[in-house]
Structure formats: structure tokens, C-alpha cells
Design a protein around this motif. Structure first.
Motif, mmCIF file in Angstrom:
data_model
loop_
_atom_site.group_PDB
_atom_site.id
_atom_site.type_symbol
_atom_site.label_atom_id
_atom_site.label_comp_id
_atom_site.label_asym_id
_atom_site.label_seq_id
_atom_site.Cartn_x
_atom_site.Cartn_y
_atom_site.Cartn_z
ATOM 1 N N ALA A 121 0.844 -1.199 0.000
ATOM 2 C CA ALA A 121 0.000 0.000 0.000
ATOM 3 C C ALA A 121 0.880 1.249 0.000
ATOM 4 O O ALA A 121 1.845 1.344 0.755
ATOM 5 C CB ALA A 121 -0.907 -0.005 1.222
ATOM 6 N N GLY A 122 0.560 2.188 -0.874
ATOM 7 C CA GLY A 122 1.319 3.438 -0.935
ATOM 8 C C GLY A 122 2.735 3.283 -1.446
ATOM 9 O O GLY A 122 3.611 4.101 -1.130
ATOM 10 N N ASP A 123 2.988 2.260 -2.283
ATOM 11 C CA ASP A 123 4.355 2.026 -2.768
ATOM 12 C C ASP A 123 4.726 2.892 -3.972
ATOM 13 O O ASP A 123 5.839 2.816 -4.480
ATOM 14 C CB ASP A 123 4.569 0.555 -3.095
ATOM 15 N N GLY A 124 3.802 3.735 -4.427
ATOM 16 C CA GLY A 124 4.078 4.601 -5.572
ATOM 17 C C GLY A 124 3.527 4.088 -6.881
ATOM 18 O O GLY A 124 3.684 4.744 -7.924
ATOM 19 N N ALA A 125 2.882 2.936 -6.864
ATOM 20 C CA ALA A 125 2.352 2.378 -8.102
ATOM 21 C C ALA A 125 1.283 3.288 -8.703
ATOM 22 O O ALA A 125 0.394 3.763 -7.998
ATOM 23 C CB ALA A 125 1.754 0.997 -7.841
ATOM 24 N N PHE A 126 1.430 3.528 -9.982
ATOM 25 C CA PHE A 126 0.466 4.296 -10.781
ATOM 26 C C PHE A 126 0.361 5.764 -10.354
ATOM 27 O O PHE A 126 -0.614 6.442 -10.689
ATOM 28 C CB PHE A 126 -0.921 3.632 -10.754
ATOM 29 N N ASP A 127 1.360 6.254 -9.632
ATOM 30 C CA ASP A 127 1.382 7.675 -9.308
ATOM 31 C C ASP A 127 1.437 8.497 -10.589
ATOM 32 O O ASP A 127 1.993 8.053 -11.609
ATOM 33 C CB ASP A 127 2.602 8.026 -8.440
ATOM 34 N N ALA A 128 0.894 9.698 -10.540
ATOM 35 C CA ALA A 128 0.928 10.583 -11.708
ATOM 36 C C ALA A 128 2.352 11.110 -11.880
ATOM 37 O O ALA A 128 2.823 11.924 -11.106
ATOM 38 C CB ALA A 128 -0.051 11.739 -11.517
ATOM 39 N N ASP A 129 3.044 10.609 -12.853
ATOM 40 C CA ASP A 129 4.418 11.028 -13.115
ATOM 41 C C ASP A 129 4.663 10.927 -14.608
ATOM 42 O O ASP A 129 4.004 10.144 -15.300
ATOM 43 C CB ASP A 129 5.399 10.140 -12.351
ATOM 44 N N THR A 130 5.587 11.710 -15.109
ATOM 45 C CA THR A 130 5.887 11.699 -16.537
ATOM 46 C C THR A 130 7.385 11.703 -16.749
ATOM 47 O O THR A 130 8.161 12.092 -15.876
ATOM 48 C CB THR A 130 5.291 12.935 -17.239
ATOM 49 N N TRP A 131 7.790 11.250 -17.924
ATOM 50 C CA TRP A 131 9.195 11.334 -18.312
ATOM 51 C C TRP A 131 9.503 12.781 -18.722
ATOM 52 O O TRP A 131 8.601 13.536 -19.097
ATOM 53 C CB TRP A 131 9.483 10.392 -19.477
#
Length: 385
Positions: A121-131
Motif C-alpha cells: 500500500a502506498g508504494d508509488g504504483a500508478f502515481d501521476a508522473d511523466t518522463w
């Protein structure tokens, strides 16, 4: 049971959810880590638990533990597939006689699944981030024909066993003006193009085979469990070792991609006139054999991944010379290898033959995968007695 459950997981993760190889790595690591903890507990905890060792009643069913652990994690990952997952779970339990062995195994599997779900839980999966999209020579920008980007969140995903994503930082790709960079560009330009006249038919098939989104590594993993006649516990341990090491190697690789943000061969070849290197020649119409993945080049995710997997197999089986093979629907061919190292040597070349990676990205990916495997296997999944 282990093999049939594994087939279901592959279908849910690849064919239905259609997760990318990196995203799928997290899913497989979660499922197989929980299955390992459940089966290890039922067996009396002969190995170090990954997360927990639930108390198991004597005689609890390992098959029931596998089914409950796998379905519990899968339901948390793919709630939209709940009907299919529950159907598979019910079918698995139908093969086990009703009674204390079944209920005991189910209880252990559910506890292992719950521990894994809580841990991620809360491991950063699918966080809004871009290259970082850039027009600077050497820096990444989206590539044709899709001109999209994907998976940037994976670069900062919390690892499963390694302390941090940047633990295996490299010195970076060759400088654009260097002889090493020119060799990389000229090699992939000659052999990795869609219309290359120097790439052989077998090399073309190899490039397509290794590029299969379903990852033929999964078929080889199942095949090894069957041909080496592994027990349920041995299979659960091997699967968990491979999948958790693989996930952490890919996280380290993606962190490299984010840090160096290096352009892909298709951009480098087309814009070679701007790289400041007199030993490269621009070809604005150059197209690679394969469709370039939507993220930076350095380091190669596939060589990071398979290097980690191959070293894990070597450590698990205590040898390298075990034959294996797999079929790819994309290439329509089956490829066979006499050893883990032979398969690894081929994937390093195949990513160049496909025109999607420079050799430096493949070689450094190989190194990161091996370093990740050595670190994790020295600390996890070890015998307790």
C-alpha cells in the motif's frame, strides 16, 4: 496446482489487464511473494519468510494455501476481474477434499495475501508522473509511430527487497561526442533497421521473439518447474525468488532511465546531424525493426530483467546448463537454449537487432540485473536450517 494457478495469473495480468512488462513485474512479485509465504508456512517454515509466516495447523493443504494467497492478491489488483478470479479459486478448492486441511490452508493463504497487500500500500504504483521530454540532443523525446510515454511512476516505485531504486546507479551512457557512442549508433543503425540488409532471418526472429509483450520468460519459468519436477514448495520459492528479484531489477533500471533520460536509437539516428559526433551519419527516414517502447533507452529493461532472472535460476538450481524453450505468438516460433547464460547472451543482442536499444544500455542493464539478484538472494529466501 502451482502450475495451473500460475497459468491463471498470467492470463489475468497479461491477456486481460494487458499490463506492460514492468507493471506486470509488480503484480507477479506480489502474487508469488504471498504464495511463497503461504506455502512456506504450511511446510513448517523451512525458509526465511518474505513477509510473514502465518501459524499453520499440522496437515494444512498447500494447494488451498496457494489458491487463497493468489486469489486474495489478484482480487486486490484486479477487482474488475473478480468473477473470473473467484471462479478459478472455487475450481481449485473443488479439487481439495472439504475438511480441516482445506480450511487451514485457506486461512494461511488469506493471511499471506493480506500481509502482501498491506506491505505494498502506498508504494508509488500508478502515481501521476511523466518522463522528461526534451529537444536537447541526447535527451529523450517520444518516438514514432506512437509518440507517447508510459510507466514513469515505475522509476520511483518502492522496491520489494532492495533499500532504494538508485542503489545500483551507473556512470551513464557514453558521451555523444565519444567513439563509444559512435560505435553504438552505427551498430544499431546498420543491424537494427526495419530494412537492414545485414541482419539475418534468425536474428530478426530472435528480436521479435524477445519483444513479445507476454514475456516468454514466464513460459520458461513454468517449464523449469515441470521439467525439474519441483515440489509445490520448491516451485513457490523459485517463482517468488525470480519475480521479486525481477521487480527490483526493473525498478533500478527504470530509475536509471529517469536519471539519464537518454534518447532512443530511432531519435539518435534520425537526428545524428545534431549530436556533434563526426563519426555518425543522420538518416531522417530510419525506422527500427520493432516499435520502440514509450520511455528512455538507458538502461535496457529487458536485459536488467533477464539478467536478474538468469542469475536467480543459476543460484536456485546450482547450475547453468539446464535447457529450456518457449513459443512466441508474435514471432510464430519456438526458441530453445542449452543454458541460462545462452539465453541471456541472446537477449543482449536481440534488443540491438530489433533497433530499440544501444549496446551500452544492454550491457549496463545486464550488470544492474546481476547486482540486484546478488543483493536480494544474499538476504532473502534462505534456508532456516
Amino acid at each position: 496446482m502451482q502450475g495451473s494457478q500460475g497459468g491463471g495469473r498470467q492470463n489475468e495480468i497479461y491477456e486481460v489487464a494487458r499490463q506492460s512488462p514492468a507493471t506486470a513485474a509488480r503484480s507477479f512479485a506480489m502474487v508469488q511473494g504471498a504464495v511463497y509465504d503461504a506455502v512456506n508456512a504450511v511446510a513448517g517454515v523451512p525458509y526465511q519468510p518474505y513477509l510473514i509466516a502465518p501459524r499453520a495447523r499440522r496437515g494444512s493443504s498447500a494447494d488451498a494455501a496457494v489458491a487463497a494467497a493468489a486469489s486474495g492478491v489478484l482480487l486486490s489488483l484486479f477487482p474488475e476481474q473478480a468473477a473470473t478470479i473467484r471462479e478459478q479459486y472455487d475450481a481449485a478448492l473443488a479439487e481439495i477434499p472439504d475438511g480441516p486441511a482445506e480450511t487451514g490452508g485457506v486461512a494461511v493463504g488469506r493471511q499471506a495475501a493480506g500481509a502482501m497487500i498491506a506491505a505494498r500500500a502506498g508504494d508509488g504504483a500508478f502515481d501521476a508522473d511523466t518522463w522528461n521530454v526534451s529537444s536537447v540532443p541526447g535527451q529523450w523525446r517520444p518516438t514514432p509511430p506512437t509518440n507517447t510515454q508510459d510507466g514513469a511512476w515505475f522509476a520511483d516505485l518502492r522496491p520489494f527487497a532492495v533499500p532504494g531504486p538508485a542503489m545500483f546507479r551507473t556512470s551513464g551512457p557514453p558521451a555523444l561526442t565519444s567513439a563509444a557512442y559512435a560505435r553504438d549508433v552505427n551498430e544499431v543503425q546498420a543491424i537494427g533497421g526495419a530494412t537492414s540488409t545485414v541482419r539475418t532471418a534468425d536474428q530478426t526472429q530472435s528480436a521479435i521473439w524477445w519483444h513479445d509483450r507476454r514475456l516468454t520468460e514466464w513460459a520458461m519459468k513454468r517449464q523449469l518447474a515441470e521439467t525439474r519436477r519441483l515440489s509445490t514448495l520448491q516451485t513457490a520459492r523459485m517463482f517468488a525468488m525470480v519475480d521479486i528479484v525481477n521487480a527490483d531489477a526493473l525498478i533500478a533500471c527504470y530509475n536509471e532511465k529517469k536519471h539519464w533520460n537518454f534518447w532512443r536509437p530511432v531519435t539518435a539516428v534520425r537526428e545524428a546531424g545534431d549530436d556533434g559526433n563526426p563519426a555518425t551519419t543522420a538518416d531522417p527516414g530510419w525506422t527500427p525493426l520493432l516499435v520502440t517502447p514509450p520511455f528512455p533507452d538507458y538502461t535496457s529493461g529487458h536485459t536488467c530483467s533477464f539478467s536478474a532472472i538468469a542469475l536467480t535460476w543459476q543460484r536456485f538450481f546450482g547450475r547453468d546448463d539446464i535447457p529450456m524453450s518457449a513459443y512466441s505468438a508474435d514471432s510464430g516460433t519456438t526458441r530453445s537454449f542449452p543454458s541460462f547464460s545462452a539465453a541471456l547472451a541472446e537477449v543482449v543482442e536481440a534488443r540491438i537487432w530489433g533497433g530499440v536499444h544501444f549496446r551500452s544500455a544492454d550491457v549496463q542493464g545486464f550488470r544492474i540485473g546481476a547486482e540486484t539478484a546478488r543483493y536480494v538472494l544474499a538476504r532473502e529466501f534462505r534456508p532456516r536450517r
